[in-house]
Structures are given as C-alpha cells and as structure tokens.
Design a protein around this motif. Structure first.
Motif, PDB file in Angstrom:
ATOM      1  N   SER A 130       4.921  14.472  31.513  1.00 15.28           N
ATOM      2  CA  SER A 130       6.212  14.900  32.084  1.00 15.28           C
ATOM      3  C   SER A 130       6.206  14.984  33.606  1.00 15.28           C
ATOM      4  N   SER A 131       5.063  15.437  34.164  1.00 14.17           N
ATOM      5  CA  SER A 131       5.070  15.624  35.622  1.00 14.17           C
ATOM      6  C   SER A 131       5.117  14.290  36.356  1.00 14.17           C
ATOM      7  N   ASN A 132       4.953  13.182  35.636  1.00 17.64           N
ATOM      8  CA  ASN A 132       5.032  11.862  36.273  1.00 17.64           C
ATOM      9  C   ASN A 132       6.399  11.200  36.115  1.00 17.64           C
ATOM     10  N   ARG A 252     -10.666   6.820  38.023  1.00 19.44           N
ATOM     11  CA  ARG A 252      -9.234   6.506  37.871  1.00 19.44           C
ATOM     12  C   ARG A 252      -8.584   7.707  37.202  1.00 19.44           C
ATOM     13  N   TYR A 253      -7.481   8.183  37.754  1.00 17.82           N
ATOM     14  CA  TYR A 253      -6.781   9.284  37.077  1.00 17.82           C
ATOM     15  C   TYR A 253      -5.281   9.175  37.337  1.00 17.82           C
ATOM     16  N   VAL A 254      -4.534   8.887  36.272  1.00 18.75           N
ATOM     17  CA  VAL A 254      -3.076   8.762  36.377  1.00 18.75           C
ATOM     18  C   VAL A 254      -2.439  10.140  36.224  1.00 18.75           C
ATOM     19  N   ALA A 272     -11.632  12.726  30.389  1.00 24.99           N
ATOM     20  CA  ALA A 272     -11.971  14.100  29.998  1.00 24.99           C
ATOM     21  C   ALA A 272     -10.954  15.087  30.537  1.00 24.99           C
ATOM     22  N   TYR A 273     -10.599  16.043  29.684  1.00 23.19           N
ATOM     23  CA  TYR A 273      -9.886  17.235  30.145  1.00 23.19           C
ATOM     24  C   TYR A 273     -10.637  18.427  29.564  1.00 23.19           C
ATOM     25  N   PRO A 274     -11.653  18.918  30.301  1.00 20.35           N
ATOM     26  CA  PRO A 274     -12.497  19.995  29.761  1.00 20.35           C
ATOM     27  C   PRO A 274     -11.814  21.350  29.831  1.00 20.35           C
TER      28      PRO A 274
HETATM   29  P1  FDP Z   1       1.841  16.541  31.904  1.00 21.98           P
HETATM   30  O1  FDP Z   1       1.395  17.933  32.235  1.00 21.98           O
HETATM   31  O2  FDP Z   1       2.349  15.785  33.079  1.00 21.98           O
HETATM   32  O3  FDP Z   1       2.797  16.465  30.730  1.00 21.98           O
HETATM   33  O4  FDP Z   1      -0.638  17.323  28.453  1.00 21.98           O
HETATM   34  C1  FDP Z   1       0.219  16.881  29.394  1.00 21.98           C
HETATM   35  C2  FDP Z   1      -0.417  16.114  30.525  1.00 21.98           C
HETATM   36  O5  FDP Z   1       0.546  15.700  31.419  1.00 21.98           O
HETATM   37  C3  FDP Z   1      -1.228  14.888  30.056  1.00 21.98           C
HETATM   38  O6  FDP Z   1      -0.436  13.777  29.795  1.00 21.98           O
HETATM   39  C4  FDP Z   1      -2.174  14.652  31.207  1.00 21.98           C
HETATM   40  O7  FDP Z   1      -3.355  13.977  30.832  1.00 21.98           O
HETATM   41  C5  FDP Z   1      -2.453  16.044  31.700  1.00 21.98           C
HETATM   42  O8  FDP Z   1      -1.378  16.882  31.230  1.00 21.98           O
HETATM   43  C6  FDP Z   1      -2.480  16.124  33.199  1.00 21.98           C
HETATM   44  O9  FDP Z   1      -2.812  17.406  33.601  1.00 21.98           O
HETATM   45  P2  FDP Z   1      -3.166  17.773  35.126  1.00 21.98           P
HETATM   46  O10 FDP Z   1      -1.891  17.636  35.892  1.00 21.98           O
HETATM   47  O11 FDP Z   1      -3.653  19.178  35.048  1.00 21.98           O
HETATM   48  O12 FDP Z   1      -4.216  16.834  35.592  1.00 21.98           O
END
Ligand code: FDP
Length: 344
Positions: A130-132, A252-254, A272-274
């Motif tokens: 969502s934040s993108n 790489r981190y989108v 990874a998202y630890p």
């Molecule tokens: P978002 O908050 O933009 O919806 O779980 C949601 C998620 O995005 C994942 O798509 C993404 O991998 C992760 O959160 C990104 O989190 P950070 O902004 O903390 O890196």
C-alpha cells in the motif's frame, strides 16, 4: 494437394490462456466438479479489474487515503478499499467458497444470504504494498485457497485457521511493468501475463524454478538497529568481501512483498522480514502473505522459514497473526536459518 482440414486452434497458435491451463488440469482429476476452475475465473476477473484501476491510478480519483484505519492500525488507501471490494464482489456469488478472509477486514467475510456455500476457503491481501501505491511502484494481490474443514453451511474462522501446507492453491497478481498472475497448486509454479488488448492472461512462464542460490538479498536495512544479533551477523556476512564465497551479495528492496518475492522467484536470492525489538513477530501476516508465498516458494524448489521453523507448518492462532519471514533460494534461506539457530 492442399490440406483443407482445419486444425483445432491449439496452444501453439493461440497461446495457453489461464482458463485453458486450469481446465486442462481439471480434466486430469477424475470427478473434479469444476469449482476450482470457476473460482480461478473469478480471481482472474478480479485481477483484471484491479489491474485496470491501478493502471489509471493517477487519472481516476483513486489515489490517497480513505480516512479509515484497518485492523493492523494502518491507513486504508482508496485503492486498498477498491481492491478489497472488487475481490469480494467477484467471488461471493460464484458458489465456490464458503467463507473469505481479507487483510483489510477484522473478521471473516461471510457469503451473503441467498448465495450457495462452496467447498473452498479464500483468503487474500487485496493490495499488497500500500505504501507504494501513490508513487507508481509495483503492487500486487496475494491469494490463498484451502478446502473447508467444516461440513456444510456458512464457513467459520476454523476453516481459515489452517496451516499453510494444507493450501490447495496460492498465487499472486503483480501490477508492474505488465500485469502477471502467478499460481501453484503445489506441483509447479506457472506465470501468466495479461495481454491488455485482449483482456486475457496467457502462459508466459511455465514451471518456474527458484535457483538454488543467487547473490542477492532483500531486506529493509533501516531496521538494522532493532534486529536480533543473528540477523545482524547474517547480513554482515552477506555484505562481506569474499570473492570465492560469491560475496558481497547485491541488495534490492522494493518494499512491496509481491514485487520483492517475484524478483526472488525469477532470479533467486533471499527476501527477509525478520522480527525485531519493536515487532518481535515481524510485520508480515501469516495467512495473507507468508503462507501463500511459502507455498509458491516450495513448489518452485525454494524454501520459507521464520528463521527457526518452516512457515507451512505453523498452526495459525488468529486471522491477523504476524510471522518473521525468510524466503527464497534454498541455500540462502538455510544460511539465514543457521545464523538464527546460533543465536538460540
Ligand atoms: P506495505 O506496508 O506497503 O503494505 O505487509 C505490507 C508491506 O508493504 C509488504 O508488501 C512489504 O514487503 C512490507 O510491508 C514493507 O515494509 P517496510 O516498509 O517496513 O519495509
């Protein structure tokens, strides 16, 4: 003499549509009812509708927040809301599912009165990343399908709280430079690219396999100070100079799981998202993000863990449960696990 017989339009001429691909597989299962095929048609329709709205995001009045906050405490974007309603509307009347659950809804989503209850359970993250949304970066939809465990009638939370290894299918749609739908039923991962002129998904990536290892890692390094020691040591190792060991790895981190996972599926490496000191269970949701991606990763020859446990073996305890996630190439995930094991 010219041959005047007309050959049936085979996949060579038309290409394999998603519909045909699913239908051919359905025919291999004796007694298949067509429910799964029907559900997939609903999901593909939802993917096309959401993709179309996403591609016009700057033109239509769909950017920005709705003013609401979801169960995760996050601001709901207008496109999140549109994608959620689209998925529910596309699926609820089909008679294929008995209950749904969405990252955007606090509770399970029942099938409205008057519609039949099917044998499947659908869970989804309608718009991941969502934040993108507002900055024109790839976003996606993730879905997970289980068979119901309750006997009949409306589905319940019990139908949703099943471990990932019981999924019958999982997939995602990525709204990127093209719109792609990637799915697995556990025996092979297949990718379909949307031809926007025809409005149909065509098979473009058959039997995707994650490389066993690749020199690429994907993590939000801004969280470094909050990581456990094992994660810090692991990332330091990946970044260290060791040419014979294939290091340093590239980064790489989108920040959209679907996009980061899609790259990892195609190119290899590890995402990874630890857990960290402010969120010990990490950020990603088990049912809508980690489990479906883990099902796809394993079907492509990769793996997915919390750093300590296989994601697909976790027994869910709540609809919005979060888990740490290490996912991608088998050897690269195993290396991460070894650092977390050392930490105890
Ligand atoms: P978002 O908050 O933009 O919806 O779980 C949601 C998620 O995005 C994942 O798509 C993404 O991998 C992760 O959160 C990104 O989190 P950070 O902004 O903390 O890196």
């Amino acid at each position: 003499m010219t041959n005047t017989s007309i050959a049936p339009a085979g996949p060579d001429e038309l290409g394999w549509t998603l519909d045909r691909h699913i239908l051919e597989r359905q025919r291999r299962i004796p007694g298949a009812s067509g429910d799964f095929t029907g559900l997939f048609q609903c999901l593909a329709l939802a993917g096309r509708v959401i993709g179309s709205k996403v591609s016009k995001a700057g033109l239509a009045d769909v950017l920005g927040a709705t003013g609401a906050v979801n169960i995760q405490g996050e601001t709901v974007q207008k496109l999140d809301d549109m994608a959620n309603r689209t998925l529910i509307r596309c699926v609820e009347a089909g008679g294929h599912v008995c209950v749904m659950a969405s990252e955007e809804n606090d509770d399970i989503i029942p099938i409205p009165p008057g519609y039949p209850h099917g044998k499947y359970v659908l869970m989804f993250d309608p718009l991941d990343g969502s934040s993108n949304i507002d900055v024109n970066i790839s976003i996606g939809t993730i879905f997970s399908i289980h068979r119901r465990v309750t006997e009949s009638g409306p589905g319940t939370e019990e139908d949703c709280l099943q471990p990932g290894h019981k999924q019958v299918a999982a997939g995602y749609v990525i709204y990127g430079s093209s719109t792609m739908l990637v799915y697995t039923t556990g025996d092979g991962v297949h990718g379909f690219t949307l031809d926007p002129m025809i409005g149909e998904f065509f098979l473009s990536h058959e039997n995707l396999r994650i490389p066993k290892t690749a020199p690429m890692y994907s993590i939000n390094e801004g969280n470094h100070s909050k990581w456990p020691l094992g994660v810090k040591k692991w990332i330091d190792t990946l970044k260290s100079n060791d040419a014979p060991g294939g290091r340093p790895y590239g980064q790489r981190y989108v920040g959209t799981l679907v996009a980061d996972f899609h790259r990892t599926l195609l190119r290899g490496g590890v995402f990874a998202y630890p857990g960290d000191s402010s969120s010990p269970e990490g950020k990603l949701r088990l049912l809508y993000e980690a489990a479906p991606m883990a099902f796809i990763a394993e079907a492509a020859g990769g793996s997915a863990t919390t750093g300590k446990k296989r994601i697909l073996e976790i027994e869910p305890t709540g609809l919005h449960q979060r888990v740490p996630l290490f996912i991608g190439s088998k050897d690269d995930v195993a290396l991460a696990d070894s650092f977390l094991a050392e930490e105890g």
